[in-house]
Design a protein around this motif. Structure first.
Motif, PDB file in Angstrom:
ATOM      1  N   SER A 411      20.833  -7.339   8.677  1.00 19.61           N
ATOM      2  CA  SER A 411      22.043  -8.166   8.782  1.00 19.61           C
ATOM      3  C   SER A 411      22.650  -8.390   7.399  1.00 19.61           C
ATOM      4  CB  SER A 411      21.705  -9.511   9.433  1.00 19.61           C
ATOM      5  OG  SER A 411      21.254  -9.334  10.754  1.00 19.61           O
ATOM      6  N   MET A 412      21.783  -8.655   6.407  1.00 18.38           N
ATOM      7  CA  MET A 412      22.277  -8.860   5.046  1.00 18.38           C
ATOM      8  C   MET A 412      22.925  -7.583   4.513  1.00 18.38           C
ATOM      9  SD  MET A 412      19.066 -11.055   3.512  1.00 18.38           S
ATOM     10  CE  MET A 412      19.742 -11.209   1.856  1.00 18.38           C
ATOM     11  N   GLU A 413      22.264  -6.448   4.737  1.00 16.47           N
ATOM     12  CA  GLU A 413      22.808  -5.171   4.274  1.00 16.47           C
ATOM     13  C   GLU A 413      24.140  -4.860   4.949  1.00 16.47           C
ATOM     14  OE1 GLU A 413      19.605  -2.527   5.146  1.00 16.47           O
ATOM     15  OE2 GLU A 413      18.822  -2.568   3.108  1.00 16.47           O
ATOM     16  N   ASN A 414      24.210  -5.101   6.261  1.00 19.33           N
ATOM     17  CA  ASN A 414      25.445  -4.819   6.995  1.00 19.33           C
ATOM     18  C   ASN A 414      26.591  -5.686   6.490  1.00 19.33           C
ATOM     19  OD1 ASN A 414      24.125  -2.926   8.568  1.00 19.33           O
ATOM     20  ND2 ASN A 414      23.676  -4.362  10.224  1.00 19.33           N
ATOM     21  N   ALA A 415      26.285  -6.958   6.211  1.00 19.40           N
ATOM     22  CA  ALA A 415      27.319  -7.867   5.717  1.00 19.40           C
ATOM     23  C   ALA A 415      27.842  -7.407   4.358  1.00 19.40           C
ATOM     24  CB  ALA A 415      26.764  -9.288   5.622  1.00 19.40           C
ATOM     25  N   VAL A 416      26.919  -7.055   3.464  1.00 16.36           N
ATOM     26  CA  VAL A 416      27.329  -6.604   2.129  1.00 16.36           C
ATOM     27  C   VAL A 416      28.087  -5.283   2.214  1.00 16.36           C
ATOM     28  CG1 VAL A 416      26.519  -5.881  -0.149  1.00 16.36           C
ATOM     29  CG2 VAL A 416      25.442  -7.826   0.984  1.00 16.36           C
ATOM     30  N   ASN A 417      27.598  -4.359   3.033  1.00 14.09           N
ATOM     31  CA  ASN A 417      28.299  -3.081   3.193  1.00 14.09           C
ATOM     32  C   ASN A 417      29.701  -3.281   3.747  1.00 14.09           C
ATOM     33  OD1 ASN A 417      26.561  -0.991   2.248  1.00 14.09           O
ATOM     34  ND2 ASN A 417      25.245  -1.276   4.035  1.00 14.09           N
TER      35      ASN A 417
END
Length: 470
Positions: A411-417
């Motif tokens: 979720s964190m990676e998707n948000a940053v991406n």
């Protein structure tokens, strides 16, 4: 009239002034674009650190899982032989603790035969056999294979032995291997040996076109083997007092549950199987190292202060989510299973004074205390670390919620991406607008410069006329 150098100097000065005016006019747009670049660097640094953090969590998850899987580390056993020169042993997860007496009454052997000895210069075989194709067969364990050798005038006895050897070995699926050994200073012999041990792998040989096997002294005139170096035989062991096991191989995996026996010679031994405490201790050390690496990495991130000159720093400074994760992982370790906690069987808090605040949540491990607890209370120790309601199972489940494809890290990676993608579009648009503005102001100031120059020239011309008239 102005010379070329003065014109060039004027043109250069005008161009420099125009560039300065252009930069002043687009200054705010350029600052806005630089701000977007900084935001992009910040997000890329954040993404990189999320990836590194995920790697630490995955390592910790893998270490924890080794305690709660079906074949967890507590199901590791070690087998000991009272005499490795007679029998060496190993155990797997299916082993059962205890001692077993074994008597090795026979070792499995391969069938091995030899030809007569021949010198490199003699030609006895050709004189007996003559030239041409010679065919023979070897049958092992019901499988018959035909072989062919061609003998020519001038072939020495050694040449014939070599051809037989190469014919047999050239067939990759042959159940027989052939070799030539030197018997003494002058004579060489062909050795044939079944590749597998056991009674079923005895060799049966036959000449059926010519008599090359008879000529080299492997078979007699009646087709019997002349010189047997070792007979094919099964391994025979007696377990306990009256339970006899025979196998075709000296590696026996099914005589004692979960134990592999490698027989070496006749004799009597005792085989002892016990839990592999060393394997458990080593896995716990791996866990402590992975745990400390993961929690230290969180500590470094949340205590790393921001730096306006370096966007990669402080991207998770005082991040509340990471603080919650760190606390949750640590607090899980303090939970009891039954009346026992990890901190009663060798786990200890790190001495905070001896480490930095980033590593204040780390652990140490007292191996001797753990071994003592495992020996005195094995069931309770195993329960807290492997049971469905134990500490490691709870920790494993929580870590799964962090590292799974639908977990927190993703979720964190998707948000940053997503933010990086959106920002990239803004940067692309801003760069386009900046370039358009630069082109616009260059054209504008170049036009103004030309008009100013033209007015100056007109003024000079008027002044010249005026001076002539008056």
């Amino acid at each position: 009239m102005a010379d070329i150098s003065s014109i060039s100097s004027y043109t250069t000065q005008a161009s420099s002034k125009i560039n300065t005016l252009v930069e002043m006019s687009v200054l705010n747009k350029r600052k806005s674009l630089e701000s977007l670049y900084n935001q992009q660097d910040f997000l890329k640094a954040k993404l990189s650190k999320i990836s590194s953090l995920r790697s630490n969590f995955l390592s910790l998850k893998s270490s924890v899982s080794s305690f709660v899987s079906v074949f967890n580390i507590f199901n590791s056993y070690k087998a000991y032989s009272s005499d490795d020169s007679i029998v060496s042993v190993s155990a797997d997860e299916n082993a059962i603790g205890g001692a077993t007496s074994i008597s090795i009454e026979g070792i499995a052997q391969a069938h091995k035969i030899a030809s007569l000895g021949f010198s490199k210069n003699s030609s006895y075989i050709f004189s007996q056999e003559g030239g041409g194709e010679k065919k023979f067969s070897i049958t092992v364990n019901g499988e018959k294979k035909d072989y062919t050798v061609s003998i020519f005038d001038g072939d020495s006895d050694y040449d014939v032995l070599l051809k037989i050897k190469e014919s047999i070995n050239s067939y990759s699926e042959s159940k027989v291997r052939a070799a030539i050994i030197q018997k003494n200073e002058t004579d060489y012999a062909l050795i044939l040996e079944s590749k597998d041990t056991g009674n079923a792998n005895s060799m049966f040989l036959e000449d059926f076109s010519g008599s090359v096997l008879k000529s080299v002294g492997i078979l007699d005139n009646y087709g019997n083997i002349l010189n047997t170096l070792s007979y094919a035989s099964d391994a025979t062991i007696k377990i306990g007092y009256n339970f006899t096991v025979t196998r075709s191989s000296n590696e026996i995996k099914d005589a004692i549950p979960g134990v592999t026996l490698n027989l070496k010679k006749k004799g009597e031994v005792s085989v002892n199987v016990s839990q592999d405490a060393d394997a458990v201790v080593n896995k716990i050390k791996e866990f402590v190292n992975s745990y400390n690496a993961a929690l230290s990495s969180i500590g470094k991130l949340i205590y790393e202060e921001k730096d306006s000159s370096n966007p990669s720093k402080g991207v998770f400074y005082s991040d509340p989510t990471l603080k919650v994760v760190r606390d949750k992982i640590r607090n899980t370790l303090f939970e009891k299973t039954g009346n026992l906690s990890l901190f009663e069987i060798g786990f200890k808090n790190v001495d905070v004074k001896s480490v930095g605040k980033e590593s204040a949540y780390n652990l140490t491990f007292d191996e001797s205390a753990f071994r003592k607890a495992l020996k005195e209370n094995p069931d309770s120790v195993k329960k807290i670390m492997t049971s469905s309601d134990g500490v490691f199972k709870k920790l494993d489940d929580y870590l799964y919620s962090i590292v799974s494809s639908s977990g927190m890290m993703s979720s964190m990676e998707n948000a940053v991406n997503g933010n990086i993608s959106s920002l990239s579009k803004r940067i692309s648009f801003s760069e386009k607008m900046l370039n358009q503005s630069i082109d616009y102001y260059k054209a504008l100031y170049s036009t103004l410069s030309s008009k100013v120059s033209s007015l100056q020239n007109e003024g000079l011309a008027i002044s010249s006329v005026y001076s002539k008239l008056f």
